[in-house]
Design a protein around this motif. Sequence first.
Motif, PDB file in Angstrom:
ATOM      1  N   THR A   7     -54.906  10.697  52.004  1.00 52.85           N
ATOM      2  CA  THR A   7     -53.863   9.678  51.909  1.00 52.85           C
ATOM      3  C   THR A   7     -52.577  10.281  51.363  1.00 52.85           C
ATOM      4  O   THR A   7     -52.587  11.305  50.680  1.00 52.85           O
ATOM      5  CB  THR A   7     -54.281   8.514  50.989  1.00 52.85           C
ATOM      6  N   HIS A   9     -48.747   8.741  49.582  1.00 52.82           N
ATOM      7  CA  HIS A   9     -48.089   7.552  49.045  1.00 52.82           C
ATOM      8  C   HIS A   9     -46.627   7.841  48.753  1.00 52.82           C
ATOM      9  O   HIS A   9     -46.257   8.985  48.470  1.00 52.82           O
ATOM     10  CB  HIS A   9     -48.785   7.084  47.762  1.00 52.82           C
ATOM     11  N   GLY A  28     -46.419   2.432  48.214  1.00 42.53           N
ATOM     12  CA  GLY A  28     -47.208   2.125  49.394  1.00 42.53           C
ATOM     13  C   GLY A  28     -47.632   3.421  50.043  1.00 42.53           C
ATOM     14  O   GLY A  28     -47.034   4.474  49.812  1.00 42.53           O
ATOM     15  N   GLY A  30     -50.636   5.343  53.077  1.00 47.34           N
ATOM     16  CA  GLY A  30     -51.647   5.223  54.114  1.00 47.34           C
ATOM     17  C   GLY A  30     -52.324   6.554  54.327  1.00 47.34           C
ATOM     18  O   GLY A  30     -52.028   7.540  53.649  1.00 47.34           O
ATOM     19  N   TYR A  61     -58.343   4.085  59.619  1.00 49.28           N
ATOM     20  CA  TYR A  61     -56.921   4.084  59.268  1.00 49.28           C
ATOM     21  C   TYR A  61     -56.739   3.277  57.987  1.00 49.28           C
ATOM     22  O   TYR A  61     -57.183   2.130  57.909  1.00 49.28           O
ATOM     23  CB  TYR A  61     -56.102   3.499  60.416  1.00 49.28           C
ATOM     24  N   ILE A  63     -54.377   1.629  54.826  1.00 46.52           N
ATOM     25  CA  ILE A  63     -53.087   1.131  54.339  1.00 46.52           C
ATOM     26  C   ILE A  63     -53.310   0.726  52.889  1.00 46.52           C
ATOM     27  O   ILE A  63     -54.271   0.012  52.591  1.00 46.52           O
ATOM     28  CB  ILE A  63     -52.604  -0.090  55.155  1.00 46.52           C
ATOM     29  N   GLU A  64     -52.430   1.195  51.987  1.00 45.20           N
ATOM     30  CA  GLU A  64     -52.609   0.931  50.566  1.00 45.20           C
ATOM     31  C   GLU A  64     -51.276   0.542  49.927  1.00 45.20           C
ATOM     32  O   GLU A  64     -50.224   1.043  50.318  1.00 45.20           O
ATOM     33  CB  GLU A  64     -53.179   2.167  49.864  1.00 45.20           C
ATOM     34  N   SER A  81     -56.047  -2.335  49.365  1.00 42.41           N
ATOM     35  CA  SER A  81     -56.231  -1.367  50.445  1.00 42.41           C
ATOM     36  C   SER A  81     -56.955  -2.040  51.614  1.00 42.41           C
ATOM     37  O   SER A  81     -57.742  -2.962  51.424  1.00 42.41           O
ATOM     38  CB  SER A  81     -57.010  -0.148  49.972  1.00 42.41           C
TER      39      SER A  81
END
Length: 191
Positions: A7, A9, A28, A30, A61, A63-64, A81
């Motif tokens: 990941t 960020h 944010g 991913g 995939y 997304i965080e 997440s």
Amino acid sequence: MTDVRLTAHYAFINGLQLGNNSSIYLEGGGGLSLPTGRYDSNIHDRDLPENFNVGKGTIGYLIEATSVISINTYGLVFSNSYILNDNTKSGYHFGNQFNSQLSVYKIIQQKEYQIIPNFGIGAEHTSTDNYTNNRAVEGTGGNGIFASTSLNFKTNTWQIGTSFSLPLAEIFSDGEVKSKGRISGHISYIF
């Protein structure tokens, strides 16, 4: 070996002052969950469920998003997440996952590093898996609420930590599966 997650960020708001000794942080990011773990597409032939595989045999995939409000050496963290799983080569689809956590922490400053204990509560939702024909796989998916604690050690460029969580309430795999404590660890490079 299980699937590896990579990941990245970005801090959209980094230390915006809200008042005396208080600030907000928002990031944010991913990434990808890579199919590095062992995956057996014929596991059903041995009357075993698909989730007995160590890996998922596909890319996921991620997304965080994380927000932090800090006051002096205390803070409140809200993180979320979402993992969107692709289909395996054989067409099986592991359920997508959503996780959310609210926790509090305290920074204990040492000479060269910080010790950061953390306590919180989290929620998890996992969608049901689907067979190649798009039919839901019985005994998959579910929801849970977990209490957690963690301990992190942080320098200017590295953070190393471990966390432990226990289920407070859960319904996974139509009640067939009961969660137990979870332990995880992480190493982060900060630049």
